[in-house]
Design a protein around this motif. Structure first.
Motif, PDB file in Angstrom:
ATOM      1  N   ALA A   1       0.845  -1.189   0.000  1.00  0.00           N
ATOM      2  CA  ALA A   1       0.000   0.000   0.000  1.00  0.00           C
ATOM      3  C   ALA A   1       0.882   1.240   0.000  1.00  0.00           C
ATOM      4  N   THR A   2       0.388   2.313  -0.607  1.00  0.00           N
ATOM      5  CA  THR A   2       1.162   3.555  -0.639  1.00  0.00           C
ATOM      6  C   THR A   2       1.133   4.261   0.705  1.00  0.00           C
ATOM      7  N   ALA A   3       0.101   3.994   1.499  1.00  0.00           N
ATOM      8  CA  ALA A   3      -0.001   4.594   2.829  1.00  0.00           C
ATOM      9  C   ALA A   3      -0.716   3.612   3.745  1.00  0.00           C
TER      10      ALA A   3
END
Length: 475
Positions: free
Chosen positions: A178-180
């Protein structure tokens, strides 16, 4: 096969279960993009690991059928709002909801309640389901020390808890990148059913709240009523056929349970409506998309399945009769705690199980041992001529092991019993009574979890040893 022979991840889960039984905290992965969390059988352990006051409220995970149903009975919400809450749990959202001032509220909910509101979530996740469902309920919070960001990986968890965490379940390779990452969003559901954002999390709050409102509105239309049997279990009080009483097989009664539960698998429907039935032999049941089971005042069951235990002819015939009745589209009517089902010339009247069979108190009851438990789930019955039993009276334990008297003292909190000064008399035992006595003494330890379901008491020690006990009840 020993734990050492299992693959690394499965072995870690087994060690995690043992750590929880021993009263320790476990740091466990959640699916992306959620951060890691910390869980324990005792809310004080969660707070201690996070560096918070011991009595600070925490969330409680309702990942088993029993804990889910007991919690939902206590929520001060209408049926359509309860469906929305289940939808939120399926989306891995944490919920803050109003709770009724009910004296029958289970004590294990107390650490999650503050000022009439209860905080709860469903922590069970496919790769780690065994860890969660090895316990009837668990307390939890995000995996971070107070003032620090929640851990987004096993490495970050180890950095935050280098000497404090007793167990970290590393599942980074089980999660999607996930990017965040972030903690779960918390919604607050008012008594009128309207959801509001309580704390921002990784889920987009505007998208989330719109989806919840739309789902609630759709289910309210499908249910067609503010009240339904969902979330309750009912026991038959009478059966009439063509105006005459129908006698059930002796010592049996019809048991119908209705539940609304999140679909933990990917895809639709996100929430199931479920009915479970029992009338003395097999367990029967079916599921439908939320709102489609109790439509237009009728019970809509296209088909029903169940266990495959071979029944004696009277029980088999009775079971087939009930299955035919339930699949005939009977009309249902709810009046207070009484549910009536009618189809053709047959009427079944049932009463809410909590009214018909309220939970027995722990104290002042003779609890007879039915089975002993090893490794938290393996059960063994005994055929003694004189059954072993125990009794609790204001902090004192008395009982009979099948060969000797047993005495001791016991203290209790919301979820556990702690036994001290346990002693037995010195009579000679048969091999069977000696085995029972050893099993009982292995159970009477500190920090023993206990649950009561009507006349059934289960004691489970941190070692995984325990007892199933029963108080006598007659129909």
């Amino acid at each position: 096969m020993s734990v050492m022979d299992l693959p690394e991840f499965e072995a870690a889960l087994m060690y995690g279960v043992e750590a929880l039984r021993e009263g320790l905290a476990v740091v466990v992965a959640n699916p992306s993009p959620l951060t890691y969390g910390v869980i324990a059988r005792d809310a004080r352990v969660v707070n201690r690991l996070k560096g918070r006051p011991a009595g600070q409220p925490v969330g409680v995970s309702v990942h088993t059928e029993a804990s889910h149903d007991r919690l939902f009975r206590c929520l001060d919400l209408r049926t359509d709002s309860l469906a929305m809450v289940d939808f939120a749990l399926a989306e891995r959202i944490t919920v803050l909801a109003p709770i009724r001032p009910d004296p029958t509220m289970p004590e294990w909910l107390a650490p999650a309640v503050k000022d009439g509101w209860v905080l709860f979530f469903d922590g069970s996740w496919g790769p780690t389901w065994f860890l969660w469902e090895s316990h009837p309920f668990l307390y939890g919070s995000s995996a971070n020390r107070t003032g620090e960001a929640p851990a987004a990986s096993a490495a970050e968890a180890r950095a935050q808890f280098p000497a404090r965490s007793q167990m970290i379940i590393d599942a980074d390779d089980q999660r999607r990148p996930a990017t965040a990452y972030g903690p779960s969003t918390i919604i607050r559901v008012a008594r009128d059913g309207r959801p509001r954002l309580h704390r921002s999390g990784i889920q987009d709050p505007d998208v989330l709240l719109n989806r919840l409102r739309e789902f609630r509105s759709a289910v309210a239309v499908l249910d067609g009523s503010a009240r339904s049997p969902l979330g309750r279990t009912y026991l038959s009080t009478s059966v009439d056929e063509n105006g005459k009483p129908k006698q059930l097989v002796p010592n049996t009664r019809i048991r119908l349970g209705f539940a609304r539960q999140p679909n933990k698998n990917e895809g639709d429907p996100r929430v199931w409506d479920i009915v479970r039935a029992h009338v003395g032999c097999n367990s029967l049941g079916t599921a439908a998309a939320a709102g489609e089971l109790l439509t237009g005042g009728r019970l809509s069951i296209p088909g029903i399945g169940g266990t495959q235990v071979g029944c004696e002819p009277p029980l088999r015939d009775q079971e087939e009769w009930l299955e035919a009745f339930l699949t005939s589209g009977p009309a249902w009517r709810l009046s207070g705690d009484e549910l009536t089902l009618t189809s053709g010339g047959t009427t079944i009247t049932l009463l809410d199980r909590m009214v018909a069979e309220p939970d027995f108190p722990l104290d002042g009851v003779k609890w007879t041992v039915v089975t002993t438990i090893t490794n938290a789930d393996a059960r063994q019955g005994y055929g003694r001529t004189e059954a072993a039993w125990i009794r609790f009276d204001d902090g004192r334990l008395t009982g009979w092991t099948g060969g000797n008297d047993v005495t001791g003292t016991v203290t209790r909190n919301n979820t556990e019993l702690s036994f001290t000064d346990v002693a037995v008399s010195n009579r000679a035992c048969t091999a069977e009574s000696a085995a029972m006595q050893a099993a009982m003494l292995a159970t009477f330890q500190p920090a023993v979890s206990y649950t009561i379901d009507h006349n059934q008491l289960t004691l489970l020690a941190p070692s995984g040893r325990g007892l199933d006990l029963s108080a006598q009840v007659r129909y």
